[in-house]
Each structure stands twice: as C-alpha cells, then as structure tokens.
Design an enzyme around this catalytic site. Structure first.
Site, PDB file in Angstrom:
ATOM      1  N   ARG A 674     -14.330  39.800  32.211  1.00 35.43           N
ATOM      2  CA  ARG A 674     -14.572  40.761  33.302  1.00 35.43           C
ATOM      3  C   ARG A 674     -14.100  42.124  32.807  1.00 35.43           C
ATOM      4  O   ARG A 674     -13.050  42.618  33.207  1.00 35.43           O
ATOM      5  CB  ARG A 674     -13.840  40.349  34.575  1.00 35.43           C
ATOM      6  CG  ARG A 674     -14.330  39.037  35.137  1.00 35.43           C
ATOM      7  CD  ARG A 674     -13.984  38.874  36.595  1.00 35.43           C
ATOM      8  NE  ARG A 674     -12.565  38.804  36.864  1.00 35.43           N
ATOM      9  CZ  ARG A 674     -12.043  38.608  38.068  1.00 35.43           C
ATOM     10  NH1 ARG A 674     -12.846  38.491  39.115  1.00 35.43           N
ATOM     11  NH2 ARG A 674     -10.741  38.545  38.242  1.00 35.43           N
ATOM     12  N   ARG A 730      -0.924  32.220  30.520  1.00 36.35           N
ATOM     13  CA  ARG A 730      -0.289  33.305  31.264  1.00 36.35           C
ATOM     14  C   ARG A 730       1.221  33.307  31.051  1.00 36.35           C
ATOM     15  O   ARG A 730       1.853  34.378  31.064  1.00 36.35           O
ATOM     16  CB  ARG A 730      -0.601  33.146  32.755  1.00 36.35           C
ATOM     17  CG  ARG A 730       0.027  34.204  33.647  1.00 36.35           C
ATOM     18  CD  ARG A 730      -0.005  33.764  35.100  1.00 36.35           C
ATOM     19  NE  ARG A 730      -1.339  33.624  35.610  1.00 36.35           N
ATOM     20  CZ  ARG A 730      -2.043  34.617  36.147  1.00 36.35           C
ATOM     21  NH1 ARG A 730      -1.526  35.833  36.222  1.00 36.35           N
ATOM     22  NH2 ARG A 730      -3.261  34.396  36.607  1.00 36.35           N
ATOM     23  N   ASP A 747      -6.226  40.348  36.704  1.00 34.40           N
ATOM     24  CA  ASP A 747      -7.006  41.516  36.328  1.00 34.40           C
ATOM     25  C   ASP A 747      -7.705  42.170  37.517  1.00 34.40           C
ATOM     26  O   ASP A 747      -8.228  43.286  37.391  1.00 34.40           O
ATOM     27  CB  ASP A 747      -8.038  41.153  35.256  1.00 34.40           C
ATOM     28  CG  ASP A 747      -8.979  40.040  35.707  1.00 34.40           C
ATOM     29  OD1 ASP A 747      -8.826  39.555  36.853  1.00 34.40           O
ATOM     30  OD2 ASP A 747      -9.870  39.657  34.928  1.00 34.40           O
ATOM     31  N   ASP A 748      -7.724  41.502  38.658  1.00 32.64           N
ATOM     32  CA  ASP A 748      -8.330  42.109  39.846  1.00 32.64           C
ATOM     33  C   ASP A 748      -7.293  42.445  40.914  1.00 32.64           C
ATOM     34  O   ASP A 748      -7.645  42.708  42.060  1.00 32.64           O
ATOM     35  CB  ASP A 748      -9.397  41.187  40.433  1.00 32.64           C
ATOM     36  CG  ASP A 748      -8.845  39.818  40.814  1.00 32.64           C
ATOM     37  OD1 ASP A 748      -7.660  39.549  40.498  1.00 32.64           O
ATOM     38  OD2 ASP A 748      -9.588  39.015  41.416  1.00 32.64           O
ATOM     39  N   GLU A 834      -1.439  26.959  38.080  1.00 39.75           N
ATOM     40  CA  GLU A 834      -0.352  27.390  37.194  1.00 39.75           C
ATOM     41  C   GLU A 834       0.707  28.164  37.961  1.00 39.75           C
ATOM     42  O   GLU A 834       1.902  28.094  37.633  1.00 39.75           O
ATOM     43  CB  GLU A 834      -0.910  28.220  36.033  1.00 39.75           C
ATOM     44  CG  GLU A 834      -1.108  29.691  36.301  1.00 39.75           C
ATOM     45  CD  GLU A 834      -2.307  29.989  37.205  1.00 39.75           C
ATOM     46  OE1 GLU A 834      -2.517  31.161  37.541  1.00 39.75           O
ATOM     47  OE2 GLU A 834      -3.033  29.039  37.575  1.00 39.75           O
ATOM     48  N   ASP A 835       0.324  28.887  39.013  1.00 36.48           N
ATOM     49  CA  ASP A 835       1.300  29.623  39.804  1.00 36.48           C
ATOM     50  C   ASP A 835       2.171  28.670  40.620  1.00 36.48           C
ATOM     51  O   ASP A 835       3.376  28.889  40.777  1.00 36.48           O
ATOM     52  CB  ASP A 835       0.592  30.623  40.720  1.00 36.48           C
ATOM     53  CG  ASP A 835      -0.590  30.008  41.455  1.00 36.48           C
ATOM     54  OD1 ASP A 835      -0.862  28.798  41.251  1.00 36.48           O
ATOM     55  OD2 ASP A 835      -1.259  30.721  42.218  1.00 36.48           O
ATOM     56  N   ARG A 878      -5.523  22.391  44.807  1.00 38.45           N
ATOM     57  CA  ARG A 878      -4.123  22.784  44.964  1.00 38.45           C
ATOM     58  C   ARG A 878      -3.346  21.764  45.803  1.00 38.45           C
ATOM     59  O   ARG A 878      -2.148  21.555  45.582  1.00 38.45           O
ATOM     60  CB  ARG A 878      -4.048  24.188  45.567  1.00 38.45           C
ATOM     61  CG  ARG A 878      -4.601  25.247  44.622  1.00 38.45           C
ATOM     62  CD  ARG A 878      -4.692  26.613  45.260  1.00 38.45           C
ATOM     63  NE  ARG A 878      -3.448  27.369  45.163  1.00 38.45           N
ATOM     64  CZ  ARG A 878      -3.069  28.051  44.081  1.00 38.45           C
ATOM     65  NH1 ARG A 878      -3.791  28.031  42.986  1.00 38.45           N
ATOM     66  NH2 ARG A 878      -1.947  28.744  44.082  1.00 38.45           N
TER      67      ARG A 878
END
Length: 921
Positions: A674, A730, A747-748, A834-835, A878
């Site tokens: 992106r 990350r 990135d957003d 991952e978060d 999730r």
C-alpha cells in the site's frame, strides 16, 4: 456598315473619296493631348500632395488643419467604432500599468541580488566558524580522553592457564567431598570478559557412550549444537562437560571402569577441576552409579544424591528429562482455573524396603556412617492420611498400595504407581500433590521424588513436600516456597488444616509460579541444559551473552521528496510538543550490566515471572530498573529532572522531563503493498519531536516500486525486508532499533502529533506497560462457555491494540524468542491476532492491564482502503485466538481496567498566559 466605316478609316478617308491626311492629323493631336495630361497628373499632383502633407502640422490654428485630429463626436459616430475606441483606451492603460510593474520588479530583483550576495558571504563566514568549532570540539575531546585515561585504573585479564599445562600450584582440598568453588574450581580459566566458553566431549568417543540412553544422547547433542556458549576450542574453555547417563542396563560399565574412562579424558588434568559430569534421568528408576566413582574436583549434575555425596553450592540437582525429543503439548495441559479441583490432595505410591539393584553397595557403605538414623515417620503419615480420607470432610485420594507392579525405586523410597498418563489424569483432578520423601534421611533427593515434582508442576497440582531435608532441583537459585509447600514430617497431623487455610488467590499465585518454573527450567532438554549452564555461570559471576537481534536487511530506496505538513497534524492549539530545536537521533543507553551481579539480582531474575533472564542472553536494554541511574561513563552520573523548576510546568512542557530527561522513540510501521497509504503516513510524521527513526517493515515479497520517492521527514527511514509475510515481523527485535521505546503503528493509522507525544510521556512513567490509543476488551460467553473478543464501546478495557501503541523493546525479545512457538504459529495461520498475543504476553509477565490514553477509540485514516479488520471473519478468528492463547497460558492473563489517562489540565479553563503541562493522572 460598321465594317465598311472601319475600312474607310484605314484607307485614309471617308468613303471612297475622303482625305486621309486630315484623319492622320486628328489622331496625332489626340495622342499628344492624352500624353500631356498624364504627365501633369503623374508629376505635379504628388508634388502638391507632398507639400500639403509636410506643412499641414505647422499650422497654428487647429481649425486650419486639413488632416488634424478630430473630436470623438466627429469620428466615433458609429457604434462599433465607439467600442473599438474604448478597447484601444483600455489596452493603453493596461500597457502603462504593466510597464510600471516591470520597472518595480526590476527594482526588487536588483535588491534581492544584493541580498543573495550578502547571504553567500554570510554562509562562507559561517562555514569558517563551523570549521573552527569542530577543531575546538576535536581538541576538547582529545583532552577529555587524555584526562580520563589518567584517572582510570588499568584493567588486565586474570592469568589464563591453558589445558595443556599442569596446575601444580592449584590448592588441594583435604577431601574431594569438601569441594567448593573456592578450592576446587580454577577461576583463572573464566575471566569476566571470556563469555563463558564451554567445551562438550563427544560421548561416542569413549566406551561408556555406547551404553547411554539413545533418546537422552540425541536430545543432549541437539541442545549442544544450538547453545550460544558451546565452543569447539577446548584450549579456551572455561568448563568441560561430559554426559554419562542415563545408562542402560545391558553393557553398563562397572564403577571402576567408568572411573578410569573419566580420568583418561584429554582435559581431565589429574583431578577433573572445571569439569561437569551430567547424569540425566528419563525414568524414575535412575541408577546412582556415580556414588562409588571417584570424580575428583569435577562437578556432578544429576537427580539422585546422598548427603555424603552432595556438595552444596558445587553439585547441581537437575530435574528429570521427561520430554527428551518432544515439545510439551500445551493443549493437553489443564487450565489453571478453577483454582480448586475435585480432590484437595492425592497420593499414590508403595514403599519398598528392599530392592535388588546396583545401589545395594550404597547401603553397605551407608552403614559405615557414624550416628543413628532419625525415626521413620512413614507409618504415622499413612495413618494420618487415611484418617483424613475416612473423615470425608474433603475429597482426598490416598493409595499406599499400587494396583499394578510398582516402579523400581531406592530402598525406603515411595515407588511410583501405574503409567505416566494415569498419574497425570489423577493430578489434573488434584489441588495439591503430596510428595513423601524417602524414609532414609541420608537420601537428600531421588529421581522418584524429582519425577513426582515434575508431573505435579506440569499439570498445575501444587506440590506438598513432606520432609524439609530434601534438596529440590536447582534449590540454590530458586525459591521453592513460592510454588510449593515444604513441610516437616512431624507436622503431618497439621497438613489438612494447613491446606484448607490457603486462600484462592495464594493458590492461583503458587500454581502460576509453578507453571512458570516448569516451562522455564523443566519442560525441555534445552531448558534443562541451559539451566545447568546458567547456574554455573551465575555462581562464578560471569554475565550472560548478549541476546540475538534480528539483522535488518535494508531495501534501497530513494528519498528527497519534501514532506508536506498535514494541517490536522500541525493543529495543536497553544500546546508545545517539544523543544524548539530538533535533537539529532539519540540512542537509549545500552544495558551492559557492568558485571554488577548481586544476590538480589540473582534471586530476582531466577524467581520473577517477567522472564528467565539468566537462561537467555541479556537484552541490550534494562526493563527491570528503568528509572535507576545509568552511568554512561566515568564521572558521568544521573541527574533527575522533575516536572519543571518553580512548579510552573513550563519547563516540563518545553523539555522532556521525567526520570530519563533525554530519550527518543522509534516508529515501527508494518506495511503490505500500500505504497500511497504508506507515503501519506510517513509524511504525517514530519516534524514529530523525539522521533529517532522510522523502521518500515516491508512484509510483501514484492519490492517497492523503483520510481517511488520516499519523503524526507528529518529522521532516517529504514525499510526492512522480511523473509516471509508474517504479522509476527511487527515485533521482531531489529538491530536498527536503538531506543527502548517503540511506537508500533499501522500504515493507515491517523494520529495527531500531540496525541503521540502525550502517549510517549505516559509510557515513560509506565515503562512496563503497553500504552496506546484504541482499547478493546474480552468477555466470557456464558452460553458457549468461551471467551469473546469485543471492540464495542465500553467502560472498561483489557487490551490496547498495537496498531497504535508504545511498548518496551524488551517485550520484542520475549515475543520473538521466549513466548511459546504455538502462539506465533497461530498468528501466521490466521494472519491475525498478533496484537492480542502481545497483550497476553505483557499482562502475563506484569500482571497489570494496559494503559489507554486520550478518548480515541479508532485510529484509521479517512479515505484509506479497507483493512483486513473489516472482514466478517476477522472477529471470528480473534475469538478463536483468545481461547487458544488461554489454553497455552493455562489461564486468562488479561486484566480489566476502567480508566484512561489524560493530561492534568485536560478540559480545564486557563488564562491564555498559562501553558498546559502533561502529567499522568
């Protein structure tokens, strides 16, 4: 008729008898007159016109002018003529104005040229001044180094004794059983700066190697190949290791044969000092064949010791190696909750008084020991436990006779009953697991007791050890009272009362600590071997090797595009974000430990849940004592800076302040194909205070476009190439991250500078927490008996998404190298969660919830392409992740919190001459 007339004229007359001369004369006259007239017209008329044209403007009276100008009424009588006249007048005026502007611009250009020349001269003068300042700085640094050299003591390494030299001067102890480090260990081979090199013998090169258990030997060799301390250079080794067990019955050498083979080792040097003999046990029926073997000054690591054999502070009690070549299955391990299980406690075992084994020689040797053995309490223990079971006050299960043939064991030791799977099923139903030590008090530890301890910790049954004389595995560095109950046998009558009096919170804390100890020191062959080496290294006070960092493979990229200023980013009101002058990139001080190992550090590191610091090489940053003074050099101390001189708050606002007055952070931004969104996000970081650098983790196998021009934001932008597309990238501890603080950002993500700065200030006061903006929480689904992930607005939260959050780099090491691999595998499988995994890890280690700052609940930039989180399957994945992570950890580590952090003067009306200050509420 016409033709006839014409014929007559040609013939010179009229008719037949005309006069031809008359006609000829008339023709001549007419031609002459015509020629004369033309001459007059062509000659005199131009002369007359020329005369009037040259003299017409000389007339004084305007009325006499023939071709003079006429008034508008005279010439502009027609309408279109009038329009043309107006256009002509307008164009004339514009031309006059343009001419005036041209002259004005020429004047300004001349002035600017003069200024340019003056600036050029100023630049040349500034360059000269800068060169002089550099020379002054260089001279000052040189003088400083000379001064420091004069005031620093010289450091020289201790004398190194090479293995091929005889240690003639090494003092001899009165007895090998009196060996301790001070009289049986050669410190000169292990300087503080040596890095603790370890040489491992190949057991196959010696006769006893053929008798070793194949699984243990294979697991040991695999562990040795990956250990950071193992070296192939025997001449520089600090410690020499040889594996001698577990041995199998067929082909087992006699004690005298084994002793001869040990003494023939190439680096044994007559007494075996600085050697470690490892005897690992995979079963409970381990042979203590080293008892009758003279091992000299060599250290011994095994699971069975008699008191006359065990040398405290020198030998090592190790745990059994149950999972030799397999990793533990976390899905089969029961959860840590509910706290109380079906049985309050359980015990299964059978006492064997006599046993045919190689240990019969030990009993004959024990008879020579002076003194009487203490009373045997086993009969009273049996009667008391049966009485508790018969009382039915609590569900307990005690069996003192095995249904099947009991396992082989030592005399006076309680033999294990049944198979391992059957024992584990019973322990899964037990809150406590009783471990009765052998009746022979000279047997300080046995493989059977160690096996019972291993199985209890594995499934979360809290060990209750009856017999305070026992030496549990790694007892000199682990505080076992935090995970087990060690009770003297005479207190057997009080055991039931004691177990019932322990609160649920204490039970859960002990169970959690036991799980931590099992995972860290018992579970795998790598953990067992690393623990043994770590104990020796800690005893001789050698710091751990630096932990491995991920080498960043940079992707070349072109930069130079001037970054614009987003008005939304720059609109901070009257709030000062940082110092006026932007600091250059400044790395956080490295945590080098400086060889200052103390007893407090040892016990804190070995027993604290925030990570096995001693097993794994140390990280470059100190996560435990972030606010303490760090000395960066001789004579350079730590000066604390508070919230501002005089209490005004302005100084705190203008400078970073806090306990670490000079600090920066690194932005880690994960991206995947992106480019436009990424460039916009990078441009929004332009001018952000305290930003050290930006690490862009390029998660796509496709490289960036060659013509892509990256923005110049005033700090380095490092584009890192990854081996595969994984969200775990990350949190890799990249070697290009030079700061303790990491701002993980998507990135957003769309955050204002003042929001980022406030989050950074809050994190600096809570360095062990995740500090971020978007909050989420978990909830228990009663109908489905499972955990759910929820992103709705709520008055409490338990997670902060790492798409916009600060965390310590230390957690990147733990996430990548220490956290169970099963969690990272699930992140790769779903490309999600991952978060959540990072929130689980930090909450598990700190037992604290994350910190949310500001009222932000979302952080996506407007107009950006849809992210994966908008997919319907995103939330279902999730949900699955949370439940899987709970199984791996054994409990739900996430904690709820019902507050967020804002500045002290948030929404406080203040006069315009008062400035806001940041502070943690």
């Amino acid at each position: 008729d016409l033709m006839s007339g014409y014929t007559m004229l040609r013939n010179g007359g009229v008719g037949n008898g005309g006069q031809p001369w008359v006609l000829r004369w008339s023709s001549r006259i007419r031609l002459t007159w015509l020629s004369f007239t033309l001459v007059i017209i062509l000659v005199f008329f131009p002369l007359i016109a020329h005369y009037y044209l040259t003299t017409i403007d000389d007339a004084d009276d305007a009325g006499k002018r023939i071709f003079g100008p006429r008034t508008g009424n005279e010439l502009c009588e027609v309408k279109h003529v009038q329009d043309l006249c107006r256009i002509r007048e307008s164009v004339s005026e514009e031309l006059l104005q343009l001419e005036a502007k041209r002259q004005e611009l020429n004047s300004e250009i001349a002035k600017l040229n003069l200024k340019i020349e003056a600036c050029k001269k100023s630049i040349e003068n500034a360059k000269q001044d800068l060169l002089q300042l550099k020379n002054v700085i260089s001279q000052t640094e040189h003088s400083y180094k000379e001064l420091m050299a004069q005031n620093q003591p010289k450091l020289s390494l201790p004398i190194r004794l090479l293995p091929d030299k005889d240690d003639v001067t090494f003092p001899l102890p009165k007895s090998n059983r009196n060996c301790r480090l001070h009289n049986c260990f050669d410190y000169s081979r292990c300087p503080l700066t040596s890095g603790f090199p370890v040489y491992v013998y190949n057991s196959d090169d010696y006769p006893f190697g053929s008798s070793l258990d194949p699984l243990i030997k294979q697991a040991f060799e695999a562990t040795v190949r990956t250990n950071v301390y193992v070296t192939e250079k025997a001449n520089i080794a600090c410690v020499y290791i040889i594996l001698v067990g577990e041995m199998q019955e067929p082909g087992m050498p006699k004690p005298t044969e084994l002793e001869q083979q040990l003494h023939s080792l190439p680096y044994w040097r007559t007494d075996g000092h600085n050697h470690l003999i490892i005897n690992l046990s995979r079963k409970s029926e381990t042979q203590n064949f080293l008892y009758n073997v003279s091992t000299g000054r060599a250290m011994i690591a095994q699971s069975t010791f008699y008191d006359v054999q065990y040398r405290a502070g020198f030998d090592i009690v190790v745990s059994p190696l149950v999972h030799a070549m397999s990793e533990p299955n976390f899905l089969e391990i029961p959860p840590q909750v509910p706290v109380k299980r079906k049985y309050l406690f359980s015990f299964q075992g059978e006492k064997i008084e006599s046993l045919r084994s190689s240990l019969q020689e030990v009993r004959s040797f024990e008879e020579e020991i002076e003194g009487n053995a203490p009373a045997d309490y086993d009969d009273r223990i049996i009667a008391t436990l049966k009485a508790v079971q018969d009382s039915k006050l609590d569900f307990v299960l005690v069996e003192f006779t095995c249904k099947n043939q009991p396992k082989a064991s030592l005399p006076t030791e309680w033999a294990l009953c049944g198979e391992r799977d059957d024992r584990l099923e019973l322990l899964k139903l037990s809150t406590f697991a009783l471990i009765i030590t052998p009746g022979d008090t000279h047997l300080v530890i046995s493989a059977g007791c160690a096996m019972r301890l291993f199985e209890a910790l594995e499934v979360g049954a809290i060990p209750v050890v009856l017999g305070e004389q026992v030496q549990l595995p790694y007892n000199d560095v682990i505080r076992w009272n935090e995970a087990a109950l060690i009770i003297p046998k005479p207190r057997i009558t009080e055991v039931h009362f004691l177990l019932r009096s322990i609160s649920d919170n204490d039970l859960l804390a002990m169970r959690r600590q036991g799980r931590f100890l099992w995972e860290t020191y018992f579970s795998t062959s790598d953990n067992v071997f690393s623990t043994v080496l770590a104990i020796i290294r800690t005893r001789i006070q050698i710091p751990a090797a630096p932990i491995r960092e991920e080498t960043a493979v940079e992707i070349p990229h072109r930069s130079g595009k001037a970054a614009g200023t987003d008005p939304n980013m720059a609109d901070n009101g009257d709030l000062d974000l940082g110092p006026v002058e932007t600091e250059p990139p400044y790395a956080s001080p490295k945590y080098l430990r400086n060889f200052t190992l103390t007893a407090m550090d040892i016990y804190r590191n070995w027993n604290a849940a925030p990570g096995p610091f001693h097993l794994f090489p140390y990280t470059p940053f100190d996560p435990v004592l972030p606010s303490e003074a760090k000395f960066l050099g001789s004579g350079t101390g730590f000066r604390p800076i508070g919230g501002g001189a005089g209490g005004s708050g302005k100084e705190f606002q203008a400078a970073l302040g806090g306990n670490v007055p000079r600090e920066q952070f690194t932005v880690v931004m994960l991206t995947y194909e992106r480019e436009e969104v990424l460039m916009n996000s990078l441009e929004r970081l332009n001018g952000l205070p305290y930003l050290n650098k930006v690490v862009v983790v390029w998660n796509s196998p496709k490289l960036p476009s060659e013509d892509l021009l990256w923005p110049d934001i005033g700090v380095p932008i490092m584009v890192v190439r990854t081996e595969k597309n994984s969200l775990n990238n990350r949190f890799l501890p990249w070697d290009q991250i030079d700061t303790e603080a990491i701002l993980s950002i998507d990135d957003d993500a769309h955050l204002r500078h003042d929001e980022i700065m406030f989050g950074f200030r809050v994190w600096r006061e809570a360095r062990d927490r995740i500090v971020g903006f978007p909050g989420r929480y978990h909830a228990w689904d009663i109908p489905h008996q499972a955990w759910l992930y929820n992103s709705n607005y709520s008055c409490e939260l338990s997670m902060v998404l790492t798409g916009a959050a600060f965390f310590h780099k230390y957690y990147a090491y733990l996430y990548s190298y220490v956290m169970p691999q099963a969690i990272r595998d699930m992140v790769d499988e779903y490309i999600n969660c991952e978060d959540i995994a990072m929130n689980f890890l930090v909450s598990h280690l700190t037992r604290k919830p994350p910190i949310k700052v500001t009222s932000r609940w979302t952080f996506r930039c407007p107009g950006c392409p849809q992210a994966l989180s908008h997919d319907d399957s995103h939330f279902h994945e999730r949900h699955k992740c949370i439940n899987f992570f709970v199984k791996v950890y054994g409990y739900m580590p996430l904690l709820y919190t019902q507050f967020r952090v804002d500045s002290v003067l948030f929404k406080t009306r203040l006069p315009h001459d008062k400035t806001k200050c940041f502070k943690f509420i």
